[in-house]
Design a protein around this motif. Structure first.
Motif, PDB file in Angstrom:
ATOM      1  N   GLU A 252      -5.297   8.585   4.582  1.00 27.66           N
ATOM      2  CA  GLU A 252      -4.419   9.608   4.016  1.00 27.66           C
ATOM      3  C   GLU A 252      -3.287   8.976   3.216  1.00 27.66           C
ATOM      4  O   GLU A 252      -2.927   9.462   2.136  1.00 27.66           O
ATOM      5  CB  GLU A 252      -3.867  10.482   5.144  1.00 27.66           C
ATOM      6  CG  GLU A 252      -4.931  11.358   5.799  1.00 27.66           C
ATOM      7  CD  GLU A 252      -4.390  12.146   6.969  1.00 27.66           C
ATOM      8  OE1 GLU A 252      -3.204  11.940   7.329  1.00 27.66           O
ATOM      9  OE2 GLU A 252      -5.139  12.972   7.534  1.00 27.66           O
ATOM     10  N   ARG A 253      -2.741   7.869   3.719  1.00 25.98           N
ATOM     11  CA  ARG A 253      -1.662   7.200   2.985  1.00 25.98           C
ATOM     12  C   ARG A 253      -2.176   6.568   1.689  1.00 25.98           C
ATOM     13  O   ARG A 253      -1.463   6.537   0.686  1.00 25.98           O
ATOM     14  CB  ARG A 253      -1.012   6.123   3.863  1.00 25.98           C
ATOM     15  CG  ARG A 253      -0.227   6.664   5.036  1.00 25.98           C
ATOM     16  CD  ARG A 253       0.714   5.615   5.582  1.00 25.98           C
ATOM     17  NE  ARG A 253       0.002   4.435   6.053  1.00 25.98           N
ATOM     18  CZ  ARG A 253      -0.445   4.273   7.290  1.00 25.98           C
ATOM     19  NH1 ARG A 253      -0.273   5.248   8.182  1.00 25.98           N
ATOM     20  NH2 ARG A 253      -1.069   3.170   7.648  1.00 25.98           N
ATOM     21  N   GLU A 255      -4.695   7.684   0.008  1.00 23.36           N
ATOM     22  CA  GLU A 255      -5.347   8.735  -0.768  1.00 23.36           C
ATOM     23  C   GLU A 255      -6.841   8.455  -0.935  1.00 23.36           C
ATOM     24  O   GLU A 255      -7.413   8.547  -2.025  1.00 23.36           O
ATOM     25  CB  GLU A 255      -4.673   8.908  -2.137  1.00 23.36           C
ATOM     26  CG  GLU A 255      -3.207   9.324  -2.032  1.00 23.36           C
ATOM     27  CD  GLU A 255      -2.572   9.579  -3.392  1.00 23.36           C
ATOM     28  OE1 GLU A 255      -3.159   9.147  -4.405  1.00 23.36           O
ATOM     29  OE2 GLU A 255      -1.512  10.207  -3.428  1.00 23.36           O
TER      30      GLU A 255
END
Length: 304
Positions: A252-253, A255
């Protein structure tokens, strides 16, 4: 001369009680057995220890001189053979060494450290990187806790399953495979693969699963850690297959997109391992409990 520590307990009881009967009652033995112990003490020390004065027994000058030392020695022996199980976390001053898979350190290490600092501020944690070869640090006492996908086979190493995770496919968000309605085994096999292996292995269980389907993949590179693999994937059309639980927060960090793995593959299992010498160590048991909580539902992958 062979020493009998039972004589130390008998001598302490005799000097404290001042009589054979009292010493026998204190140690829960018969009076004749205590009389025999007194006889052995007299032969060993060359002193009478207790002498009769009327109806009572009086300690000799030698007995009076050693009474305090005998009592202190007995307490020290008892402390060694039956250590206190009480654990004072507020004053615990100890360093624990942990060899964990890198993804587990990143995902669960911060939670473990926060829990340790909250309960025992004097405790320090040393997280070590995994080696590219198997080493017996647990057996030698160089590592207190190991956590990875490998279940130890040595009988003196204890291990328990503390978590598991399904595998997913990590790619950059605009990767061509993200435009597919569903990732198929054929499309998966046809992509360029990155493999995570601390030993640099190009093949693992994924290849066996593909072979059963009549497929094969092309691994273009291996890297030793999942963190490094995700950085490679972020900047290329490569894909990497990793456990979801340890990857999702990082993905998530960065992307990244996580796609379902189109293969029937067992879940990635996490084992917590330690040497049996620490089974009854209160501080180690406390750390194991915190580690179990921190590692819950975490997974790891190490190519074999």
């Amino acid at each position: 001369m062979q020493l009998d520590l039972n004589l130390l307990a008998a001598l302490d009881a005799l000097l404290e009680e001042g009589s054979v009967a009292g010493a026998a009652a204190r140690l829960h033995v018969t009076a004749p057995a205590m009389s025999r112990s007194l006889g052995r003490l007299r032969r060993t020390t060359g002193d009478e220890i207790l002498v009769r004065t009327g109806r009572t027994m009086t300690p000799t000058p030698y007995a009076l001189a050693v009474r305090g030392q005998v009592h202190e020695l007995l307490q020290q022996v008892q402390g060694v053979l039956a250590p206190s199980r009480a654990l004072d976390l507020a004053t615990l001053d100890r360093t624990f060494t942990l060899r964990w898979h890198d993804a587990l350190v990143a995902r669960s290490g911060p939670a473990l450290l926060a829990a340790v600092r909250g309960q025992a501020p004097g405790v320090r944690l040393r997280f070590l990187a995994e080696s590219h070869v198997d080493t017996p640090e647990l057996r030698r006492g160089e590592v207190d806790l190991a956590a990875n996908a490998e279940r130890p086979t040595a009988s003196e190493i204890h291990a328990e399953r503390v978590g598991g995770s399904r595998y997913v496919v990590a790619v950059r968000r605009d990767h061509p495979l993200t435009r597919e309605a569903a990732l198929t085994a054929v499309a998966y096999a046809g992509a360029a693969h990155l493999s995570v292996s601390r030993r640099g292995n190009l093949a693992n269980a994924l290849d066996a699963a593909l072979t059963r389907l009549g497929l094969a993949r092309r691994v273009v590179a291996t890297v030793p850690t999942e963190g490094a693999a995700l950085e490679f994937v972020r900047e290329s059309d490569l894909l990497v297959t990793v456990p979801e639980s340890t990857t999702r927060p990082v993905a998530e960090r960065l992307e990244l997109a996580l796609l379902p793995l189109p293969l029937d593959l067992p879940t990635a299992t996490v084992y917590l391992s330690w040497h049996q010498r620490y089974d009854t160590d209160p501080a180690h048991a406390w750390l194991r409990e915190l580690a179990r909580a921190a590692l819950a539902d975490a997974g790891s992958e190490r190519d074999r």
